[in-house]
Design an enzyme around this catalytic site. Sequence first.
Site, short mmCIF file in Angstrom:
data_model
loop_
_atom_site.label_atom_id
_atom_site.label_comp_id
_atom_site.label_asym_id
_atom_site.label_seq_id
_atom_site.Cartn_x
_atom_site.Cartn_y
_atom_site.Cartn_z
N ARG A 1 -2.77 -5.35 6.74
CA ARG A 1 -2.35 -4.67 5.52
C ARG A 1 -3.43 -4.80 4.47
O ARG A 1 -4.43 -5.49 4.67
CB ARG A 1 -0.97 -5.16 5.03
N GLY A 2 -3.21 -4.11 3.33
CA GLY A 2 -4.26 -4.02 2.32
C GLY A 2 -5.01 -2.73 2.59
O GLY A 2 -5.40 -2.46 3.75
N ALA A 3 -5.24 -1.95 1.54
CA ALA A 3 -5.75 -0.59 1.72
C ALA A 3 -7.02 -0.50 2.57
O ALA A 3 -7.06 0.24 3.57
CB ALA A 3 -5.94 0.06 0.36
N ARG B 1 1.77 4.58 7.10
CA ARG B 1 2.03 4.18 5.70
C ARG B 1 1.44 5.25 4.78
O ARG B 1 0.31 5.69 5.00
CB ARG B 1 1.39 2.81 5.40
N GLN C 1 2.96 -11.54 -0.35
CA GLN C 1 1.53 -11.55 -0.01
C GLN C 1 0.74 -12.52 -0.89
O GLN C 1 -0.28 -13.07 -0.46
CB GLN C 1 0.95 -10.13 -0.15
N ASP D 1 -4.31 0.62 -4.13
CA ASP D 1 -4.13 1.36 -2.88
C ASP D 1 -4.57 2.81 -3.00
O ASP D 1 -4.91 3.45 -2.01
CB ASP D 1 -2.67 1.30 -2.42
N ASN E 1 -0.70 0.26 -6.90
CA ASN E 1 -0.90 -1.05 -6.24
C ASN E 1 0.48 -1.63 -5.95
O ASN E 1 1.51 -1.03 -6.29
CB ASN E 1 -1.75 -1.97 -7.11
N LYS E 2 0.50 -2.79 -5.35
CA LYS E 2 1.75 -3.44 -4.95
C LYS E 2 2.78 -3.46 -6.07
O LYS E 2 2.42 -3.70 -7.23
CB LYS E 2 1.42 -4.86 -4.49
O1 MRU Z 1 1.75 -3.65 1.26
P1 MRU Z 1 0.36 -4.22 1.29
O2 MRU Z 1 0.34 -5.69 1.55
O3 MRU Z 1 -0.54 -3.45 2.21
O4 MRU Z 1 -0.18 -4.00 -0.20
C1 MRU Z 1 -1.49 -4.39 -0.48
C2 MRU Z 1 -1.86 -4.22 -1.90
O5 MRU Z 1 -1.09 -3.75 -2.71
C3 MRU Z 1 -3.27 -4.57 -2.27
O6 MRU Z 1 -3.34 -5.03 -3.59
C4 MRU Z 1 -4.16 -3.33 -2.15
O7 MRU Z 1 -3.99 -2.73 -0.90
C5 MRU Z 1 -5.59 -3.63 -2.37
S1 MRU Z 1 -6.28 -4.52 -1.03
C6 MRU Z 1 -7.93 -4.78 -1.30
#
Ligand code: MRU
Length: 359
Positions: free
Chosen positions: A59-61, A102, A210, A251, A261-262
């Site tokens: 996970r993470g963009a 996603r 996270q 994201d 973002n999250k």
């Molecule tokens: O749902 P996730 O864990 O994929 O969400 C991740 C985030 O919101 C991060 O802050 C974002 O992707 C940036 S990662 C460098």
Amino acid sequence: MTMTATGPTTTDFSTLRWEGDIDGRLWLIDQTLLPTEYREINCRDLDAVCEAIRMLRVRGAPAIGVAAAYGVCVGLQNGAGDDRTALDARLEAVIDALAATRPTAVNLFWALQRMREVAVSLPADTSVEEVRQRLLDEARAIDAEDRQMCRAIGRHGAALLADGQGVLTHCNAGGLATADYGTALAVFYAAQEAGKTLHIYADETRPLLQGARLTSWELQRRGIDVTVICDSAAAQVMREGRVQAVVTGADRIAANGDAANKIGTYSVALAAAAHDVPFYVAAPTSTFDLSLASGDEIPIEQRAAEEITRGFGRQTAPEGVAVYNPAFDVTPARLIRALICERGIIEPVTTARIKEVVA
Ligand code: MRU
């Protein structure tokens, strides 16, 4: 490398890695198991890659983008046939499956488009093997570029932080969310490498934690001072003067600088504005989506109710209760002091300035 039950004792871990040639294998750290168990899983087929992205094992963009690029290579190991027409048809089916995992992180679609363009650019008489080789080369390039972008983000961002500061972050935008090193956390790593001591406050990041599970795991491994707080404690931490800056990842960033973002990031930005604490967003140019005029157009992923009512196993809400579980929110550009990307600092956050740096 020395290993413990919770992983390497050094910072030397690979969020995801490709082993071998075109018939090789994609390995990922299963992030749903951290911080108590460190395990790499092998995604043997397309379904396994899609499942890993959907379930946040990876996970993470930026990491999702890299995983999808390698996922294309995995998907072409089966059902691609011997002729180019069959391969092209399979490629589109593989891209469609990965694109459906996603919706919010634009890096996923950006990486898949790069993969498609490689295949499209090759003459019709290119052998299936050659096309697959070129696709693996592209996935490796996306992986390598992500590592470089993260290092550059760290270098630019570190200049914004001073020795001794407290800094708050939300979710995990670290090495686990990218090919390596991270975006928001890269800023902290580079500051540390420049000799600055920071104290990081990590929001736990409901509902999937996270921040508590991943950000604190990473920062501990790097020897950076970290304190986990409930998401709802962020405003109080600012009121007590414990943080002088906020740095998060993103994201998807629209052309005007609105940043998805999250979930919970927007509340943090509002609290930061109320306390006059600068709020920074660190992200590579692969996270910008200049086709969207504003954050209103960013698709927000909705996730299962059970993440809230039965997070990590225990039932914490009555059976059948209504739940709303958006996984992301959008922070308006006006609340963001600066965007930190691999090309430098974007400040003020305006459509014109973003276009100048990113387009
Ligand atoms: O749902 P996730 O864990 O994929 O969400 C991740 C985030 O919101 C991060 O802050 C974002 O992707 C940036 S990662 C460098």
